[in-house]
Scaffold this motif. Structure first.
Motif, PDB file in Angstrom:
ATOM      1  N   THR A 115       0.841  -1.206   0.000  1.00  0.00           N
ATOM      2  CA  THR A 115       0.000   0.000   0.000  1.00  0.00           C
ATOM      3  C   THR A 115       0.882   1.265   0.000  1.00  0.00           C
ATOM      4  O   THR A 115       1.961   1.243   0.601  1.00  0.00           O
ATOM      5  CB  THR A 115      -0.849  -0.023   1.297  1.00  0.00           C
ATOM      6  N   PRO A 116       0.435   2.342  -0.645  1.00  0.00           N
ATOM      7  CA  PRO A 116       1.188   3.598  -0.531  1.00  0.00           C
ATOM      8  C   PRO A 116       1.455   3.948   0.938  1.00  0.00           C
ATOM      9  O   PRO A 116       0.570   3.773   1.781  1.00  0.00           O
ATOM     10  CB  PRO A 116       0.240   4.628  -1.170  1.00  0.00           C
ATOM     11  N   GLY A 117       2.670   4.393   1.232  1.00  0.00           N
ATOM     12  CA  GLY A 117       3.012   4.824   2.584  1.00  0.00           C
ATOM     13  C   GLY A 117       3.651   3.765   3.465  1.00  0.00           C
ATOM     14  O   GLY A 117       4.094   4.066   4.569  1.00  0.00           O
ATOM     15  N   VAL A 118       3.731   2.517   2.984  1.00  0.00           N
ATOM     16  CA  VAL A 118       4.295   1.469   3.850  1.00  0.00           C
ATOM     17  C   VAL A 118       5.828   1.535   3.950  1.00  0.00           C
ATOM     18  O   VAL A 118       6.419   0.889   4.807  1.00  0.00           O
ATOM     19  CB  VAL A 118       3.857   0.037   3.427  1.00  0.00           C
ATOM     20  N   GLY A 119       6.456   2.297   3.061  1.00  0.00           N
ATOM     21  CA  GLY A 119       7.901   2.459   3.194  1.00  0.00           C
ATOM     22  C   GLY A 119       8.719   1.823   2.073  1.00  0.00           C
ATOM     23  O   GLY A 119       9.919   1.578   2.240  1.00  0.00           O
ATOM     24  N   LYS A 120       8.090   1.614   0.915  1.00  0.00           N
ATOM     25  CA  LYS A 120       8.800   0.971  -0.201  1.00  0.00           C
ATOM     26  C   LYS A 120       9.973   1.804  -0.695  1.00  0.00           C
ATOM     27  O   LYS A 120      11.056   1.282  -0.914  1.00  0.00           O
ATOM     28  CB  LYS A 120       7.822   0.724  -1.379  1.00  0.00           C
ATOM     29  N   SER A 121       9.733   3.095  -0.889  1.00  0.00           N
ATOM     30  CA  SER A 121      10.813   3.894  -1.470  1.00  0.00           C
ATOM     31  C   SER A 121      11.930   4.127  -0.447  1.00  0.00           C
ATOM     32  O   SER A 121      13.105   4.133  -0.812  1.00  0.00           O
ATOM     33  CB  SER A 121      10.296   5.202  -2.072  1.00  0.00           C
ATOM     34  N   THR A 122      11.572   4.271   0.824  1.00  0.00           N
ATOM     35  CA  THR A 122      12.601   4.412   1.864  1.00  0.00           C
ATOM     36  C   THR A 122      13.507   3.181   1.867  1.00  0.00           C
ATOM     37  O   THR A 122      14.734   3.293   1.837  1.00  0.00           O
ATOM     38  CB  THR A 122      11.923   4.565   3.249  1.00  0.00           C
TER      39      THR A 122
ATOM     40  N   LEU B  16      12.899  -1.253   9.597  1.00  0.00           N
ATOM     41  CA  LEU B  16      13.621  -0.900   8.369  1.00  0.00           C
ATOM     42  C   LEU B  16      15.021  -1.519   8.374  1.00  0.00           C
ATOM     43  O   LEU B  16      15.445  -2.148   7.395  1.00  0.00           O
ATOM     44  CB  LEU B  16      13.716   0.632   8.246  1.00  0.00           C
TER      45      LEU B  16
ATOM     46  N   ARG C  57       1.216  13.092   4.332  1.00  0.00           N
ATOM     47  CA  ARG C  57       1.488  13.193   2.902  1.00  0.00           C
ATOM     48  C   ARG C  57       0.392  14.012   2.202  1.00  0.00           C
ATOM     49  O   ARG C  57       0.438  14.234   0.998  1.00  0.00           O
ATOM     50  CB  ARG C  57       1.520  11.773   2.333  1.00  0.00           C
TER      51      ARG C  57
ATOM     52  N   SER D 248       6.771  -3.088   8.517  1.00  0.00           N
ATOM     53  CA  SER D 248       7.440  -1.821   8.215  1.00  0.00           C
ATOM     54  C   SER D 248       6.820  -0.689   9.031  1.00  0.00           C
ATOM     55  O   SER D 248       6.223   0.238   8.489  1.00  0.00           O
ATOM     56  CB  SER D 248       7.325  -1.553   6.711  1.00  0.00           C
ATOM     57  N   ASN D 249       6.958  -0.823  10.366  1.00  0.00           N
ATOM     58  CA  ASN D 249       6.352   0.162  11.273  1.00  0.00           C
ATOM     59  C   ASN D 249       7.357   1.143  11.852  1.00  0.00           C
ATOM     60  O   ASN D 249       7.038   2.303  12.048  1.00  0.00           O
ATOM     61  CB  ASN D 249       5.672  -0.559  12.438  1.00  0.00           C
ATOM     62  N   THR D 250       8.554   0.650  12.151  1.00  0.00           N
ATOM     63  CA  THR D 250       9.522   1.439  12.916  1.00  0.00           C
ATOM     64  C   THR D 250      10.892   1.455  12.215  1.00  0.00           C
ATOM     65  O   THR D 250      11.153   0.625  11.345  1.00  0.00           O
ATOM     66  CB  THR D 250       9.733   0.798  14.304  1.00  0.00           C
ATOM     67  N   PRO D 251      11.759   2.373  12.621  1.00  0.00           N
ATOM     68  CA  PRO D 251      13.119   2.381  12.073  1.00  0.00           C
ATOM     69  C   PRO D 251      13.856   1.054  12.325  1.00  0.00           C
ATOM     70  O   PRO D 251      14.675   0.641  11.500  1.00  0.00           O
ATOM     71  CB  PRO D 251      13.802   3.528  12.820  1.00  0.00           C
TER      72      PRO D 251
ATOM     73  N   ARG E 235       1.140   8.537   8.467  1.00  0.00           N
ATOM     74  CA  ARG E 235       2.040   8.762   7.323  1.00  0.00           C
ATOM     75  C   ARG E 235       1.268   9.319   6.124  1.00  0.00           C
ATOM     76  O   ARG E 235       1.737  10.231   5.445  1.00  0.00           O
ATOM     77  CB  ARG E 235       2.716   7.456   6.911  1.00  0.00           C
TER      78      ARG E 235
HETATM   79  P1  DAT Z   1       6.020   4.276   0.022  1.00  0.00           P
HETATM   80  O1  DAT Z   1       7.199   4.384  -0.904  1.00  0.00           O
HETATM   81  O2  DAT Z   1       5.633   2.858   0.297  1.00  0.00           O
HETATM   82  O3  DAT Z   1       4.855   5.115  -0.393  1.00  0.00           O
HETATM   83  P2  DAT Z   1       7.704   5.832   1.821  1.00  0.00           P
HETATM   84  O4  DAT Z   1       8.998   5.110   1.733  1.00  0.00           O
HETATM   85  O5  DAT Z   1       7.552   7.101   1.050  1.00  0.00           O
HETATM   86  O6  DAT Z   1       6.492   4.850   1.458  1.00  0.00           O
HETATM   87  O7  DAT Z   1       7.434   6.078   3.377  1.00  0.00           O
HETATM   88  C1  DAT Z   1       6.327   6.846   3.828  1.00  0.00           C
HETATM   89  C2  DAT Z   1       6.733   7.586   5.089  1.00  0.00           C
HETATM   90  O8  DAT Z   1       6.963   6.674   6.140  1.00  0.00           O
HETATM   91  C3  DAT Z   1       8.017   8.391   4.959  1.00  0.00           C
HETATM   92  O9  DAT Z   1       7.834   9.585   5.672  1.00  0.00           O
HETATM   93  C4  DAT Z   1       9.077   7.552   5.627  1.00  0.00           C
HETATM   94  C5  DAT Z   1       8.289   6.785   6.646  1.00  0.00           C
HETATM   95  N1  DAT Z   1       8.792   5.406   6.867  1.00  0.00           N
HETATM   96  C6  DAT Z   1       9.054   4.489   5.927  1.00  0.00           C
HETATM   97  N2  DAT Z   1       9.457   3.323   6.463  1.00  0.00           N
HETATM   98  C7  DAT Z   1       9.452   3.516   7.797  1.00  0.00           C
HETATM   99  C8  DAT Z   1       9.771   2.685   8.930  1.00  0.00           C
HETATM  100  N3  DAT Z   1      10.191   1.403   8.797  1.00  0.00           N
HETATM  101  N4  DAT Z   1       9.659   3.221  10.160  1.00  0.00           N
HETATM  102  C9  DAT Z   1       9.253   4.511  10.319  1.00  0.00           C
HETATM  103  N5  DAT Z   1       8.925   5.340   9.308  1.00  0.00           N
HETATM  104  C10 DAT Z   1       9.026   4.848   8.067  1.00  0.00           C
END
Ligand code: DAT
Length: 171
Positions: free
Chosen positions: A11-18, A152, A109, A146-149, A105
């Motif tokens: 889903t958008p926002g789950v942290g894929k691009s990070t 990640l 956005r 993918s909830n917390t640092p 998140r």
């Molecule tokens: P996506 O690419 O899936 O849309 P994103 O990488 O842009 O998501 O992340 C959305 C936001 O959440 C961004 O502000 C970074 C944060 N984030 C991503 N992964 C995280 C994690 N594991 N723990 C905390 N915050 C996280």
């Protein structure tokens, strides 16, 4: 040297691009965000009035990526996964985020109203996990919290270990 192709979906926002960008910088693999690719190349086939967003031209996205995917070593990031050729990917990760985190998140956005609700529902109903399980061999589909640092960091470690092993096995 053969290198694997990795799909990051969810889903958008789950942290894929990070995750994808950090993984690329640590491994040297190439990160491709399909949303950005489509925007740059205007790979669209119309406009969705309900969601107020352009509709992805999936065939042109596939044409655009084909050569790179054949070479290997690509990390693909997209909130959909049923239109890519199945054989492109050696492993598929579906990132999962608890609602309380995801809500914040998406809100920060700028998502609101129906768009915010629909994306939260998409995560509740594990839409992308089911799409991945239907589109790829179940053995190669993995869910990652993918909830917390800390999540990640753990995900990065696990995927890097997998890539290293894959390269040993395939070279
Ligand atoms: P996506 O690419 O899936 O849309 P994103 O990488 O842009 O998501 O992340 C959305 C936001 O959440 C961004 O502000 C970074 C944060 N984030 C991503 N992964 C995280 C994690 N594991 N723990 C905390 N915050 C996280």
């Amino acid at each position: 040297m053969r290198r694997p192709n990795v799909l990051l979906t969810g889903t958008p926002g789950v942290g894929k691009s990070t995750l994808g960008k950090e993984l690329a910088s640590r491994t040297g693999l190439t990160y491709i965000n399909v949303g950005d690719l489509a925007k740059e190349g205007e790979l669209y086939e119309g406009f969705d009035e309900e969601y107020e967003c352009p509709i992805l031209d999936e065939d042109r996205v596939i044409d655009e990526l084909e050569d790179k995917m054949r070479e290997g070593g690509v990390i693909v990031d997209y909130h959909g996964c049923d239109f890519f050729p199945e054989q492109w990917f050696h492993i598929v990760f579906v990132l999962r985020t608890d609602n309380s985190y995801l809500y914040d998140r998406l809100e920060s956005r700028g998502y609101k109203g129906k768009k915010l609700q629909d994306n939260i529902q998409c995560e509740i109903f594990q839409t992308l996990y089911e799409e991945a399980m239907l589109s790829y061999r179940e053995e190669i589909v993995h869910q990652l919290p993918s909830n917390t640092p800390e999540d990640l960091e753990r995900n990065l470690d696990q995927i890097m270990q997998w890539i290293e092993q894959w390269m040993k096995d395939n070279n």
